[in-house]
Design a protein around this motif. Sequence first.
Motif, PDB file in Angstrom:
ATOM      1  N   LEU A  16       1.202  -1.255   0.187  1.00 22.88           N
ATOM      2  CA  LEU A  16       0.120  -0.048  -0.004  1.00 22.88           C
ATOM      3  C   LEU A  16       0.885   1.212   0.346  1.00 22.88           C
ATOM      4  O   LEU A  16       0.187   2.143  -0.973  1.00 22.88           O
ATOM      5  CB  LEU A  16      -0.618   0.277   1.381  1.00 22.88           C
ATOM      6  CG  LEU A  16      -2.565  -0.389   1.010  1.00 22.88           C
ATOM      7  CD1 LEU A  16      -2.866  -0.795   2.662  1.00 22.88           C
ATOM      8  CD2 LEU A  16      -3.290  -0.211  -0.658  1.00 22.88           C
ATOM      9  N   LEU A  61       2.232   1.317  -3.547  1.00 25.87           N
ATOM     10  CA  LEU A  61       1.020   1.973  -4.102  1.00 25.87           C
ATOM     11  C   LEU A  61       0.400   3.782  -3.928  1.00 25.87           C
ATOM     12  O   LEU A  61       0.297   4.048  -4.898  1.00 25.87           O
ATOM     13  CB  LEU A  61      -0.272   0.984  -4.399  1.00 25.87           C
ATOM     14  CG  LEU A  61      -0.221  -0.754  -4.839  1.00 25.87           C
ATOM     15  CD1 LEU A  61      -1.324  -1.289  -4.155  1.00 25.87           C
ATOM     16  CD2 LEU A  61      -0.221  -0.206  -6.364  1.00 25.87           C
ATOM     17  N   ARG A  62       0.593   4.436  -2.559  1.00 26.04           N
ATOM     18  CA  ARG A  62       1.047   5.289  -3.008  1.00 26.04           C
ATOM     19  C   ARG A  62       1.599   6.202  -3.033  1.00 26.04           C
ATOM     20  O   ARG A  62       1.485   7.569  -4.221  1.00 26.04           O
ATOM     21  CB  ARG A  62       0.051   5.982  -1.066  1.00 26.04           C
ATOM     22  CG  ARG A  62      -0.680   5.314  -0.045  1.00 26.04           C
ATOM     23  CD  ARG A  62      -1.048   5.746   0.876  1.00 26.04           C
ATOM     24  NE  ARG A  62       0.136   4.848   1.905  1.00 26.04           N
ATOM     25  CZ  ARG A  62      -0.482   4.589   3.048  1.00 26.04           C
ATOM     26  NH1 ARG A  62      -1.866   3.568   2.707  1.00 26.04           N
ATOM     27  NH2 ARG A  62       0.635   3.259   3.197  1.00 26.04           N
ATOM     28  N   THR A  63       2.662   6.094  -3.809  1.00 25.69           N
ATOM     29  CA  THR A  63       3.964   6.598  -4.606  1.00 25.69           C
ATOM     30  C   THR A  63       3.387   6.409  -6.029  1.00 25.69           C
ATOM     31  O   THR A  63       3.727   7.877  -6.472  1.00 25.69           O
ATOM     32  CB  THR A  63       5.154   6.063  -4.014  1.00 25.69           C
ATOM     33  OG1 THR A  63       5.207   6.024  -1.917  1.00 25.69           O
ATOM     34  CG2 THR A  63       6.401   6.561  -4.440  1.00 25.69           C
ATOM     35  N   TRP A 113       0.833   5.915  -7.068  1.00 27.68           N
ATOM     36  CA  TRP A 113      -1.315   6.343  -7.745  1.00 27.68           C
ATOM     37  C   TRP A 113      -0.510   7.646  -8.453  1.00 27.68           C
ATOM     38  O   TRP A 113      -1.184   8.060  -9.528  1.00 27.68           O
ATOM     39  CB  TRP A 113      -1.743   6.066  -6.980  1.00 27.68           C
ATOM     40  CG  TRP A 113      -2.594   5.106  -7.050  1.00 27.68           C
ATOM     41  CD1 TRP A 113      -2.884   4.351  -7.719  1.00 27.68           C
ATOM     42  CD2 TRP A 113      -2.989   4.147  -5.116  1.00 27.68           C
ATOM     43  NE1 TRP A 113      -3.473   3.182  -7.164  1.00 27.68           N
ATOM     44  CE2 TRP A 113      -4.099   3.355  -5.989  1.00 27.68           C
ATOM     45  CE3 TRP A 113      -2.800   4.507  -4.436  1.00 27.68           C
ATOM     46  CZ2 TRP A 113      -3.944   2.650  -5.345  1.00 27.68           C
ATOM     47  CZ3 TRP A 113      -3.587   3.599  -3.204  1.00 27.68           C
ATOM     48  CH2 TRP A 113      -4.117   2.598  -3.603  1.00 27.68           C
ATOM     49  N   PRO A 125      -0.430   1.173 -11.211  1.00 35.43           N
ATOM     50  CA  PRO A 125      -1.193   0.086 -10.612  1.00 35.43           C
ATOM     51  C   PRO A 125      -2.144  -0.478 -11.317  1.00 35.43           C
ATOM     52  O   PRO A 125      -2.517  -0.206 -12.286  1.00 35.43           O
ATOM     53  CB  PRO A 125      -2.021   1.202  -9.895  1.00 35.43           C
ATOM     54  CG  PRO A 125      -1.012   2.384  -9.665  1.00 35.43           C
ATOM     55  CD  PRO A 125      -0.599   2.487 -11.654  1.00 35.43           C
ATOM     56  N   GLN A 164      -4.811  -1.177 -10.208  1.00 41.29           N
ATOM     57  CA  GLN A 164      -6.022  -0.974  -9.874  1.00 41.29           C
ATOM     58  C   GLN A 164      -6.483   0.672  -9.438  1.00 41.29           C
ATOM     59  O   GLN A 164      -5.453   1.190  -8.905  1.00 41.29           O
ATOM     60  CB  GLN A 164      -6.942  -1.073  -9.076  1.00 41.29           C
ATOM     61  CG  GLN A 164      -7.769  -2.502  -8.981  1.00 41.29           C
ATOM     62  CD  GLN A 164      -8.345  -2.957  -7.707  1.00 41.29           C
ATOM     63  OE1 GLN A 164      -7.778  -3.373  -6.678  1.00 41.29           O
ATOM     64  NE2 GLN A 164      -9.581  -3.185  -6.856  1.00 41.29           N
ATOM     65  N   ALA A 165      -7.571   1.704 -10.180  1.00 37.99           N
ATOM     66  CA  ALA A 165      -6.944   3.268  -9.503  1.00 37.99           C
ATOM     67  C   ALA A 165      -7.407   3.322  -7.783  1.00 37.99           C
ATOM     68  O   ALA A 165      -8.157   2.781  -7.683  1.00 37.99           O
ATOM     69  CB  ALA A 165      -8.637   4.015 -10.322  1.00 37.99           C
ATOM     70  N   GLN A 166      -6.833   4.239  -7.333  1.00 42.87           N
ATOM     71  CA  GLN A 166      -6.877   4.210  -5.577  1.00 42.87           C
ATOM     72  C   GLN A 166      -8.335   4.004  -5.562  1.00 42.87           C
ATOM     73  O   GLN A 166      -8.719   3.361  -4.057  1.00 42.87           O
ATOM     74  CB  GLN A 166      -5.960   5.544  -5.298  1.00 42.87           C
ATOM     75  CG  GLN A 166      -6.147   5.577  -4.193  1.00 42.87           C
ATOM     76  CD  GLN A 166      -5.266   6.784  -3.402  1.00 42.87           C
ATOM     77  OE1 GLN A 166      -4.604   8.167  -4.423  1.00 42.87           O
ATOM     78  NE2 GLN A 166      -5.125   7.376  -2.487  1.00 42.87           N
ATOM     79  N   ASP A 167      -9.304   5.126  -5.675  1.00 46.31           N
ATOM     80  CA  ASP A 167     -10.394   5.490  -5.098  1.00 46.31           C
ATOM     81  C   ASP A 167     -11.173   3.695  -5.316  1.00 46.31           C
ATOM     82  O   ASP A 167     -12.276   2.696  -4.228  1.00 46.31           O
ATOM     83  CB  ASP A 167     -11.315   6.325  -5.617  1.00 46.31           C
ATOM     84  CG  ASP A 167     -11.841   6.054  -7.262  1.00 46.31           C
ATOM     85  OD1 ASP A 167     -11.006   5.355  -7.774  1.00 46.31           O
ATOM     86  OD2 ASP A 167     -12.823   6.555  -7.357  1.00 46.31           O
ATOM     87  N   LEU A 194      -9.589   0.462  -5.420  1.00 45.93           N
ATOM     88  CA  LEU A 194      -8.470  -0.510  -3.879  1.00 45.93           C
ATOM     89  C   LEU A 194      -9.274   0.163  -3.025  1.00 45.93           C
ATOM     90  O   LEU A 194      -9.498  -0.796  -1.753  1.00 45.93           O
ATOM     91  CB  LEU A 194      -7.368  -0.772  -4.615  1.00 45.93           C
ATOM     92  CG  LEU A 194      -6.994  -0.746  -3.584  1.00 45.93           C
ATOM     93  CD1 LEU A 194      -6.595  -2.550  -3.926  1.00 45.93           C
ATOM     94  CD2 LEU A 194      -4.715  -0.784  -3.786  1.00 45.93           C
ATOM     95  N   GLN A 195      -9.508   1.356  -2.849  1.00 48.79           N
ATOM     96  CA  GLN A 195      -9.521   1.393  -1.512  1.00 48.79           C
ATOM     97  C   GLN A 195     -11.349   1.311  -0.613  1.00 48.79           C
ATOM     98  O   GLN A 195     -11.445   0.973   0.412  1.00 48.79           O
ATOM     99  CB  GLN A 195     -10.050   3.511  -1.363  1.00 48.79           C
ATOM    100  CG  GLN A 195      -8.097   3.744  -1.129  1.00 48.79           C
ATOM    101  CD  GLN A 195      -7.747   5.028  -1.208  1.00 48.79           C
ATOM    102  OE1 GLN A 195      -9.014   5.750  -1.798  1.00 48.79           O
ATOM    103  NE2 GLN A 195      -6.888   5.611  -0.517  1.00 48.79           N
TER     104      GLN A 195
END
Length: 126
Positions: A14, A17-19, A21, A73, A75-78, A80-81
């Motif tokens: 995660l 991924l935050r880096t 996105w 990624p 999946q898009a951030q939203d 996956l969240q």
Amino acid sequence: MSTPNIPKPTAAELDLLRTLWPLGSASARQVHEEIQKERPDVTYATVLRLMQIMHTKGLLIRDESQRSHVYAPAQAQDALQTNLLKDLMQKAFSGSAKALVMAALRSGISKKEREEIEKMLKEDKK
């Protein structure tokens, strides 16, 4: 409802991924450079290996057409969240969104966050 076909990232995945996105897609070297801004102890080999594992798990897609592989990624951030939140809600709160929200509110939120939530709720009523 849980989504078992979507891999659940670990805490380290995660973070990566935050880096990634905001970058959209990047080489392992580019991701390493970004991560080093906050964590200079992380090695390039660690980032590369983690990205390879994430690709194998289906969390990242890889473009191998260039000498340096470019990762993005899966999946898009939203998306996956949302999937992680649904899974948490099912597992920890018996599917109750209210219980999840109440627990989040009890855990302590800032004044600014509370104001944003209240504004969103008021707009939702309109």
